[in-house]
Design a protein around this motif. Sequence first.
Motif, mmCIF file in Angstrom:
data_model
loop_
_atom_site.group_PDB
_atom_site.id
_atom_site.type_symbol
_atom_site.label_atom_id
_atom_site.label_comp_id
_atom_site.label_asym_id
_atom_site.label_seq_id
_atom_site.Cartn_x
_atom_site.Cartn_y
_atom_site.Cartn_z
ATOM 1 N N ASP A 234 44.527 33.505 40.877
ATOM 2 C CA ASP A 234 45.780 33.110 40.247
ATOM 3 C C ASP A 234 45.486 32.408 38.906
ATOM 4 N N PRO A 235 45.779 33.089 37.794
ATOM 5 C CA PRO A 235 45.436 32.504 36.488
ATOM 6 C C PRO A 235 46.337 31.332 36.092
ATOM 7 N N THR A 236 47.370 31.027 36.906
ATOM 8 C CA THR A 236 48.177 29.846 36.578
ATOM 9 C C THR A 236 47.523 28.593 37.168
ATOM 10 N N LYS A 237 46.644 28.772 38.168
ATOM 11 C CA LYS A 237 45.941 27.623 38.750
ATOM 12 C C LYS A 237 44.703 27.274 37.928
ATOM 13 N N THR A 238 44.008 28.303 37.459
ATOM 14 C CA THR A 238 42.737 28.125 36.729
ATOM 15 C C THR A 238 42.774 29.027 35.496
ATOM 16 N N GLU A 239 42.242 28.521 34.383
ATOM 17 C CA GLU A 239 42.137 29.358 33.173
ATOM 18 C C GLU A 239 40.951 30.297 33.407
ATOM 19 N N ILE A 240 41.225 31.583 33.547
ATOM 20 C CA ILE A 240 40.162 32.513 33.963
ATOM 21 C C ILE A 240 39.775 33.488 32.844
ATOM 22 N N TYR A 241 38.507 33.455 32.487
ATOM 23 C CA TYR A 241 37.940 34.401 31.515
ATOM 24 C C TYR A 241 37.039 35.371 32.262
ATOM 25 N N PHE A 242 37.163 36.648 31.963
ATOM 26 C CA PHE A 242 36.173 37.616 32.454
ATOM 27 C C PHE A 242 35.035 37.701 31.447
ATOM 28 N N THR A 243 33.820 37.937 31.963
ATOM 29 C CA THR A 243 32.646 38.073 31.093
ATOM 30 C C THR A 243 31.656 39.040 31.755
ATOM 31 N N HIS A 244 30.442 39.232 31.174
ATOM 32 C CA HIS A 244 29.405 40.095 31.756
ATOM 33 C C HIS A 244 29.865 41.564 31.763
ATOM 34 N N PHE A 245 30.355 42.045 30.615
ATOM 35 C CA PHE A 245 30.953 43.383 30.528
ATOM 36 C C PHE A 245 29.907 44.494 30.410
ATOM 37 N N ASN A 246 30.033 45.501 31.253
ATOM 38 C CA ASN A 246 29.223 46.704 31.114
ATOM 39 C C ASN A 246 29.773 47.509 29.934
ATOM 40 N N HIS A 247 28.915 48.306 29.287
ATOM 41 C CA HIS A 247 29.381 49.073 28.115
ATOM 42 C C HIS A 247 30.485 50.068 28.465
ATOM 43 N N THR A 248 30.629 50.388 29.749
ATOM 44 C CA THR A 248 31.667 51.345 30.166
ATOM 45 C C THR A 248 33.026 50.681 30.387
#
Length: 278
Positions: A234-248
């Motif tokens: 739930d992004p309203t509870k925690t500020e969530i960033y995705f990272t570690h992206f594969n080139h695809t």
Amino acid sequence: MQILVLGSAQDAGVPQIGCDCLICSSARKNPKQKLFGPSIAILDKEKQYCYLIDASPDIKDQLELIKDILPKVKTQEKIPITGIFLTHAHFGHISGLWMLGKECIDAQDITVFCSSKMSDFLVNNHPFSHMIKRRNLNLSKMKINHKYPIEDFWITSFQVPHRNEYADTVGYIIEQNKKLLYLPDLDYWTDDLIKLVESVDIALIDGTFYSKDELPGRSDVPHPPIKETMELLDPTKTEIYFTHFNHTNLILSKEGKERKELQEKGFKIAADGLKINI
Ligand SMILES: [Zn+2]
Ligand SMILES: [Zn+2]
Ligand SMILES: [Zn+2]
């Protein structure tokens, strides 16, 4: 104190060696679209310290990002690193350590914080064993789930389910005025990990793949895809960033609908050079 994202790509970076997919070709033509291997820095401009989490294969370029912010960082060497925390033994997370050895800068006593299993792995395997003997690296074992004071912040490691061929895998919670969780690699979400993410202010989490269909001919995608993770957190509870992206990863395409959809749901996308104050 600041968290600086040094690399938001999966271990191999973007572009990936030998790949001519649209994302990789475009990143080769436009260096601004390149993404470095997975690593963050914990740094303070006033107190002049800089700790890395993980040492990626792009460490030498990544240190340039730090030098711009911390010209006089407290270090015994020519490099702006006060210490390094490791998550696990996969290529993109430890191969940068090699740059600290005799063939490169021949650093002295860089403290490497890691779990007991990870410490055993480093002590018993070349080139790390050699670097420990030469005192390029100085190991400091951390107990899992134990809160350690470092400079003027706290750091706690926690166990993560991930392919553990060589040692184990941990994530970290860094705490000063806010709590930030760093979890670049995991195989699947557990209830405990979801609760942990919900307990912090900011989280940078595994966003390796957008969907399971991304790797043609492979059904065993070894990371929870962003599409499924978004259903669990739930992004309203925690500020969530995705990272570690594969080139695809489809969210790397600036024009793609996936990027827009993710942001509309309230999630965020990490990028090299992103700064977060905690
Ligand atoms: Zn990784
Ligand atoms: Zn590619
Ligand atoms: Zn991994």
